[in-house]
Scaffold this motif. Structure first.
Motif, PDB file in Angstrom:
ATOM      1  N   ASN B   2       7.154 -32.862  41.501  1.00 12.38           N
ATOM      2  CA  ASN B   2       7.158 -31.438  41.137  1.00 12.38           C
ATOM      3  C   ASN B   2       7.210 -30.706  42.569  1.00 12.38           C
ATOM      4  O   ASN B   2       7.336 -31.324  43.683  1.00 12.38           O
ATOM      5  CB  ASN B   2       5.945 -31.004  40.534  1.00 12.38           C
ATOM      6  N   ILE B   3       7.364 -29.223  42.593  1.00 15.31           N
ATOM      7  CA  ILE B   3       7.745 -28.927  43.873  1.00 15.31           C
ATOM      8  C   ILE B   3       6.559 -28.984  44.901  1.00 15.31           C
ATOM      9  O   ILE B   3       6.653 -29.171  46.110  1.00 15.31           O
ATOM     10  CB  ILE B   3       7.767 -27.247  43.642  1.00 15.31           C
ATOM     11  N   GLY B   4       5.258 -29.032  44.567  1.00 17.79           N
ATOM     12  CA  GLY B   4       4.276 -29.270  45.426  1.00 17.79           C
ATOM     13  C   GLY B   4       4.119 -30.322  46.400  1.00 17.79           C
ATOM     14  O   GLY B   4       4.087 -30.496  47.530  1.00 17.79           O
ATOM     15  N   GLU B   5       4.411 -31.496  45.396  1.00 15.15           N
ATOM     16  CA  GLU B   5       4.552 -32.512  45.991  1.00 15.15           C
ATOM     17  C   GLU B   5       5.863 -32.800  46.945  1.00 15.15           C
ATOM     18  O   GLU B   5       5.682 -33.440  48.002  1.00 15.15           O
ATOM     19  CB  GLU B   5       4.683 -34.005  44.716  1.00 15.15           C
ATOM     20  N   THR B   6       6.768 -32.299  46.594  1.00  9.58           N
ATOM     21  CA  THR B   6       7.946 -32.277  47.248  1.00  9.58           C
ATOM     22  C   THR B   6       7.791 -31.410  48.704  1.00  9.58           C
ATOM     23  O   THR B   6       8.196 -31.792  49.609  1.00  9.58           O
ATOM     24  CB  THR B   6       9.154 -31.661  46.517  1.00  9.58           C
ATOM     25  N   SER B   7       7.139 -30.466  48.484  1.00  9.77           N
ATOM     26  CA  SER B   7       6.862 -29.622  49.705  1.00  9.77           C
ATOM     27  C   SER B   7       6.158 -30.471  50.795  1.00  9.77           C
ATOM     28  O   SER B   7       6.261 -30.402  51.760  1.00  9.77           O
ATOM     29  CB  SER B   7       5.910 -28.338  49.305  1.00  9.77           C
ATOM     30  N   ARG B   8       4.960 -30.995  50.254  1.00  8.53           N
ATOM     31  CA  ARG B   8       4.149 -31.923  51.208  1.00  8.53           C
ATOM     32  C   ARG B   8       5.021 -32.910  51.899  1.00  8.53           C
ATOM     33  O   ARG B   8       4.829 -33.451  52.927  1.00  8.53           O
ATOM     34  CB  ARG B   8       3.045 -32.319  50.401  1.00  8.53           C
ATOM     35  N   THR B  32      11.579 -29.644  33.841  1.00  8.94           N
ATOM     36  CA  THR B  32      10.546 -30.122  32.720  1.00  8.94           C
ATOM     37  C   THR B  32      10.805 -29.254  31.550  1.00  8.94           C
ATOM     38  O   THR B  32      11.290 -27.891  31.521  1.00  8.94           O
ATOM     39  CB  THR B  32       9.045 -30.346  33.099  1.00  8.94           C
ATOM     40  N   GLU B  33      10.423 -29.843  30.430  1.00  5.70           N
ATOM     41  CA  GLU B  33      10.438 -28.886  29.047  1.00  5.70           C
ATOM     42  C   GLU B  33       9.550 -27.784  29.605  1.00  5.70           C
ATOM     43  O   GLU B  33       9.718 -26.616  28.994  1.00  5.70           O
ATOM     44  CB  GLU B  33       9.745 -29.591  28.192  1.00  5.70           C
ATOM     45  N   SER B  34       8.305 -27.883  30.423  1.00  5.91           N
ATOM     46  CA  SER B  34       7.679 -26.762  30.558  1.00  5.91           C
ATOM     47  C   SER B  34       8.264 -25.628  31.886  1.00  5.91           C
ATOM     48  O   SER B  34       7.533 -24.815  32.114  1.00  5.91           O
ATOM     49  CB  SER B  34       6.185 -26.964  30.882  1.00  5.91           C
ATOM     50  N   GLY B  35       9.402 -26.164  32.304  1.00 11.01           N
ATOM     51  CA  GLY B  35      10.022 -25.199  33.318  1.00 11.01           C
ATOM     52  C   GLY B  35       9.611 -25.698  34.924  1.00 11.01           C
ATOM     53  O   GLY B  35      10.041 -24.880  35.543  1.00 11.01           O
ATOM     54  N   TYR B  36       8.973 -26.576  34.962  1.00 17.62           N
ATOM     55  CA  TYR B  36       8.633 -27.168  36.320  1.00 17.62           C
ATOM     56  C   TYR B  36       9.966 -27.689  36.796  1.00 17.62           C
ATOM     57  O   TYR B  36      10.688 -28.296  36.386  1.00 17.62           O
ATOM     58  CB  TYR B  36       7.624 -28.293  36.155  1.00 17.62           C
ATOM     59  N   ARG B  37      10.118 -27.460  38.286  1.00 24.93           N
ATOM     60  CA  ARG B  37      11.145 -27.960  38.856  1.00 24.93           C
ATOM     61  C   ARG B  37      10.786 -29.379  39.106  1.00 24.93           C
ATOM     62  O   ARG B  37       9.915 -29.829  39.516  1.00 24.93           O
ATOM     63  CB  ARG B  37      11.475 -27.326  40.324  1.00 24.93           C
ATOM     64  N   VAL B  38      12.042 -30.302  39.088  1.00 16.36           N
ATOM     65  CA  VAL B  38      11.855 -31.791  39.346  1.00 16.36           C
ATOM     66  C   VAL B  38      12.706 -32.116  40.504  1.00 16.36           C
ATOM     67  O   VAL B  38      13.956 -31.857  40.475  1.00 16.36           O
ATOM     68  CB  VAL B  38      12.063 -32.628  38.124  1.00 16.36           C
ATOM     69  N   TYR B  39      12.337 -33.007  41.181  1.00 17.49           N
ATOM     70  CA  TYR B  39      12.902 -33.101  42.759  1.00 17.49           C
ATOM     71  C   TYR B  39      13.079 -34.568  42.721  1.00 17.49           C
ATOM     72  O   TYR B  39      12.193 -35.470  42.223  1.00 17.49           O
ATOM     73  CB  TYR B  39      12.505 -32.548  44.055  1.00 17.49           C
ATOM     74  N   SER B  40      14.195 -35.096  43.527  1.00 17.19           N
ATOM     75  CA  SER B  40      14.370 -36.630  43.996  1.00 17.19           C
ATOM     76  C   SER B  40      14.045 -37.124  45.524  1.00 17.19           C
ATOM     77  O   SER B  40      13.678 -35.967  46.314  1.00 17.19           O
ATOM     78  CB  SER B  40      15.788 -37.029  43.431  1.00 17.19           C
TER      79      SER B  40
END
Lengths: 153, 153
Positions: B2-8, B32-40
């Motif tokens: 998610n975006i927080g993890e990606t930020s860190r 995700t289904e709930s709208g969370y951004r997903v990064y690689s």
DNA sequence: GTAAGCCTTCCAACGGTTGGAGGGTCAAGA
DNA sequence: TCTTGACCCTCCAACCGTTGGAAGGCTTAC
């Protein structure tokens, strides 16, 4: 002297003269009956000083100090010197930060062939350089006092 | 991720990741289904690249060029080098200008020390140093791509 | 089930500068 | 005298890169 003439004499745009007045960096000038601003040679002098300082990346906040330094000629010289030295430190730090950026880029460029083959240490350096957990999140350009606006639109 | 993890992982703030997406510097990630951004991991790599370039004072506009070159495997390293060298020149010029300003202020500080008289000819010289008609009005900080924000408010 | 900590979007502010709209004023020429 | 064009006025919005906050939804752990 009206604002247009003052602008041409000082090198500060008409817009910016009015802006500097609005933020109280310069004092409100007298007005003609019809509301036109009227400036003196002294005002031109001040604006030229401001323009000079702005060109070198001083913030408006810092310019207030610089203007005080410039104007308050009868102040105790110790106080004046303290302000001047503080600004010198800031300038040195800015110059140092810029030089560090330049050195890093130069180092990368030195190892780049600059030909038409795809290998490029500059790009590779960008991509893999810093472990992000080692980065302290501090104001990114706070030290330098220079602006990223790349184009006047 | 998610975006927080990606930020860190990347060192780019959550706010800035969303901002870079909004200006299309990076592409919109899956949700995700709930709208969370997903990064690689690859996205993290890209963000680290961006962070690095920003630290070196590249503007977003310049980064678009660099990213394009980075992603294009067939790019000529000469293109990248040209951008870097151009940037080095700008940084050097700015550092030089700051150093000159510092020298001027140092001179002023030296002269004013212990002098109680109001006259300060060096200040006068500083104030009227540049003939405004000799100044070309160009984007003031456009070359360097660095920002004057002195404080995070 | 509830609290903490994510996440979402949207809106605003910063500094410094510019552009433009909508309107008043001044000087010169016809 | 009347028009024209160059000035002036104020006000509002945009630019960049970044941050903060509000108001609400989602996920996870206790």
């Amino acid at each position: 002297m009206n604002i247009g003439e003052t602008s041409r004499a000082s090198g500060v745009s008409v817009k910016m003269i009015r802006y500097y007045e609005s933020i109280r960096l310069i004092k409100s000038p007298l007005r003609t009956e019809s509301g036109y601003r009227v400036y003196s040679d002294n005002d031109v002098h001040t604006l030229r000083f401001i323009s000079q300082a702005r060109d070198l990346g001083f913030s408006v906040e810092q310019m207030e100090d610089l203007l005080a330094l410039w104007r308050d000629r009868s102040r105790a010289s110790g106080d004046v010197k303290a302000i001047a030295l503080q600004h010198i430190d800031a300038l040195q730090e800015k110059a140092r930060a810029l030089q560090a950026m330049s050195d890093t880029l130069q180092h990368l460029a030195d190892h780049c062939q600059g030909d038409d083959r795809p290998e490029c240490p500059i790009i590779e350096g960008f991509a893999s350089a810093v472990a992000p957990e080692a980065k302290k999140r501090q104001p990114r350009f706070g030290v330098t006092g220079i602006d990223p606006r790349a184009h006047s639109h």
